[in-house]
Design a protein around this motif. Structure first.
Motif, PDB file in Angstrom:
ATOM      1  N   GLY A   1       0.758  -1.124  -0.042  1.00 34.63           N
ATOM      2  CA  GLY A   1      -0.007  -0.057   0.095  1.00 34.63           C
ATOM      3  C   GLY A   1       0.941   1.261  -0.044  1.00 34.63           C
ATOM      4  O   GLY A   1       0.598   2.257  -0.695  1.00 34.63           O
ATOM      5  N   GLN A   2       2.000   1.346   0.870  1.00 35.95           N
ATOM      6  CA  GLN A   2       2.801   2.435   0.805  1.00 35.95           C
ATOM      7  C   GLN A   2       3.761   2.453  -0.561  1.00 35.95           C
ATOM      8  O   GLN A   2       4.036   3.697  -0.775  1.00 35.95           O
ATOM      9  CB  GLN A   2       3.787   2.282   1.927  1.00 35.95           C
TER      10      GLN A   2
ATOM     11  N   THR B   1      -8.171  -0.594   0.077  1.00 37.73           N
ATOM     12  CA  THR B   1      -8.105  -1.855  -0.215  1.00 37.73           C
ATOM     13  C   THR B   1      -9.671  -2.131  -0.652  1.00 37.73           C
ATOM     14  O   THR B   1     -10.542  -1.383  -0.371  1.00 37.73           O
ATOM     15  CB  THR B   1      -8.187  -2.562   1.263  1.00 37.73           C
TER      16      THR B   1
ATOM     17  N   GLY C   1       2.184   2.114  -3.261  1.00 39.71           N
ATOM     18  CA  GLY C   1       1.127   2.624  -4.382  1.00 39.71           C
ATOM     19  C   GLY C   1       0.182   1.530  -4.773  1.00 39.71           C
ATOM     20  O   GLY C   1      -0.775   1.829  -5.808  1.00 39.71           O
TER      21      GLY C   1
ATOM     22  N   ALA D   1      -4.013  -2.857   4.716  1.00 38.84           N
ATOM     23  CA  ALA D   1      -4.115  -2.062   3.649  1.00 38.84           C
ATOM     24  C   ALA D   1      -5.064  -0.932   3.832  1.00 38.84           C
ATOM     25  O   ALA D   1      -5.226   0.051   2.928  1.00 38.84           O
ATOM     26  CB  ALA D   1      -4.334  -2.576   2.505  1.00 38.84           C
TER      27      ALA D   1
ATOM     28  N   PRO E   1      -4.998   1.744   5.569  1.00 39.39           N
ATOM     29  CA  PRO E   1      -4.744   3.402   5.407  1.00 39.39           C
ATOM     30  C   PRO E   1      -4.443   3.766   4.075  1.00 39.39           C
ATOM     31  O   PRO E   1      -4.482   4.920   3.984  1.00 39.39           O
ATOM     32  CB  PRO E   1      -3.195   3.277   6.429  1.00 39.39           C
ATOM     33  N   THR E   2      -4.160   2.872   2.926  1.00 40.65           N
ATOM     34  CA  THR E   2      -3.798   3.180   1.743  1.00 40.65           C
ATOM     35  C   THR E   2      -4.715   2.972   0.680  1.00 40.65           C
ATOM     36  O   THR E   2      -4.800   3.197  -0.328  1.00 40.65           O
ATOM     37  CB  THR E   2      -2.437   2.530   1.528  1.00 40.65           C
TER      38      THR E   2
END
Length: 364
Positions: free
Chosen positions: A139-140, A166, A142, A161, A163-164
Motif C-alpha cells: 500500500g505504501q 483496499t 502505491g 491496507a 490506511p492506503t
C-alpha cells in the motif's frame, strides 16, 4: 466502445444478466449479436426454444429489477456496467468481463494498480502477520490491496491496507458480511476503500458464488499473492484464474511440515514466483503495461444469425464434459464461426451446454 447506459438500458442489462442460464459469456454473445440487451431479451424465448428447451426461461420482471436497483441505492452502492467508463479497466479487459458489478465505497480506487493477497482461512499467526505487513508495504508502494474479506489471511491483508486503500470482493451481495465478526472491518473498508460484488444486494453467498468472486479478485489485480493454502484451497483457484487471465502469480514459501504451506510450495514448484516481501511483488509487476480495451464492440450488432436445426445438432453432438474451444467446434463442423457461436448460445439457453470463460465450451 465505452459509454454510459441510459436508465432504460441499465434495466435491460440487469434483466438480461439475471436471466436463467445467462452467464458472462452468453451475455456478451447476446448483446454483441443483437446490439442491445433489450433486443436480446425480446429474442430469448425463441432462442431457447430453438436450442431445445421445453419450458420458458426465468427472466426477472421489471418490478424485480427496480427492487434490486432501489436496494442498491439504499446502501449507497453503485451499479457499474462493463461498457461504462467507471467500470474497472482490468475487469473490462477480461474475456468476457462480468456484465455488471455493484460497488460500495470509493469506486475510483478500482482503477488503481491492484494486487490481490489471499490465503488460508485457518491461518497461522505468522501467516497473518506476514499478510498484514505485506499489504501495508505494498500500500505504501502505491498498490491497492484486493482480497475476499474471509477469516485469516484475507482479513489480515485488508487490515494492513486500510490506511492506503483496499477492495473487498464478496460472493454474496455488497451487504453480505461474512464472517459476522468482520462487520467492523467491513464498515472501515466501505469508508476507506471499496466493496464489490457481482451478486444482487441482499443475497447470501452460497458455494457456487465463490468461484465467480475469485475470478473478480484476480481480474481486478495485476498480481495475486498466495500466503498460506492447503492443496485443495480456494486460494489456489484464484491463483489458477490469475494465471489464465495473464496476471502474475506469487506464493510465499513455508515449512513442508505445515499443511498450510503445501499449496503455496506447490505453486512455486509449478512456476509461481517466490514472494518473501513487497519488493518481490513490485519487481514482478514492474514494467507491466496497462490493460487494453477489449477488441469487441458490444453495441455493434452482428446482424441476423440463424443456425438451422441440422447445424445446431451437429454442434451439440461434438460437445462433451471435457471443455474444448469454440473455435475447435467451428473447425470440426466446417461452418462459419459466427453461426456456430450462435448455435452454442441457443444450446446454452436450453441447458444443453455451458459456455466458459476463455472461449471454452462443454456439456452442461
Amino acid at each position: 466502445m465505452s459509454r454510459a447506459l441510459t436508465d432504460a438500458e441499465r434495466r435491460d442489462w440487469l434483466r438480461l444478466a439475471r436471466t436463467e442460464n445467462v452467464g458472462p459469456v452468453t451475455f456478451a454473445q447476446l448483446v454483441g449479436r443483437f446490439g442491445s440487451a433489450g433486443k436480446a431479451l425480446a429474442a430469448l424465448p425463441d432462442l431457447a426454444r430453438r436450442g431445445g428447451r421445453m419450458g420458458g426461461l426465468k427472466v426477472p420482471t421489471e418490478a424485480e429489477v427496480d427492487k434490486e436497483l432501489a436496494d442498491g441505492a439504499a446502501l449507497g452502492a453503485r451499479l457499474l456496467a462493463s461498457c461504462e467508463p467507471a467500470f474497472p479497466q482490468a475487469l473490462a479487459a477480461l474475456d468476457p468481463p462480468p456484465p455488471l458489478i455493484w460497488a460500495r465505497g470509493r469506486i475510483e480506487i478500482l482503477n488503481g494498480s491492484c494486487v490481490a493477497v489471499v490465503g488460508a482461512r485457518v491461518a497461522s499467526a505468522a501467516g497473518q502477520r506476514f499478510a498484514r505487513g505485506l499489504a501495508a508495504e505494498l500500500g505504501q508502494g502505491g498498490q491497492v490491496i484486493v482480497s475476499g474479506l474471509a477469516r485469516g489471511i484475507d482479513g489480515a491483508a485488508h487490515e494492513g491496507a486500510l490506511p492506503t486503500g483496499t477492495v473487498a470482493v464478496l460472493g454474496g451481495g455488497v451487504d453480505d458480511i461474512y464472517p459476522a465478526e468482520h462487520a467492523g472491518l467491513y464498515a472501515r473498508i466501505v469508508e476507506a476503500g471499496c466493496v464489490v460484488s457481482e451478486s444482487e444486494p441482499g443475497r447470501t453467498a452460497t458455494a457456487r458464488d465463490f468461484p465467480r468472486r475469485n475470478r473478480i479478485i484476480s481480474g481486478l489485480s495485476r498480481a495475486v499473492v498466495v500466503v498460506e493454502a492447503e492443496l485443495r484451497s480456494g486460494s489456489l483457484i484464484t491463483a489458477r484464474l490469475a494465471a489464465e487471465q495473464g496476471r502474475e502469480v506469487l506464493a510465499v514459501p513455508g515449512s513442508p511440515l505445515d499443511p498450510r504451506a503445501r499449496g503455496t510450495n506447490d505453486l512455486i514448484r509449478q512456476g509461481a514466483a517466490l514472494c518473501e516481501g513487497a519488493e518481490d511483488v513490485l519487481r514482478a509487476i514492474e514494467g507491466l503495461r496497462g490493460f487494453r480495451e477489449p477488441d469487441r464492440d458490444l453495441f455493434a450488432g452482428a446482424g441476423p444469425l440463424d443456425p438451422d436445426d441440422a447445424l445446431r445438432e451437429r454442434v451439440a453432438a461434438l460437445l462433451s464434459p471435457t471443455p474444448v474451444s469454440r473455435d475447435e467446434i467451428a473447425r470440426a463442423t466446417g461452418a462459419p464461426a459466427p453461426l456456430v457461436f450462435a448455435a452454442l448460445v441457443e444450446l446454452s439457453l436450453a441447458d444443453r451446454c455451458e459456455l466458459l470463460p476463455g472461449g471454452m465450451v462443454s456439456t452442461a
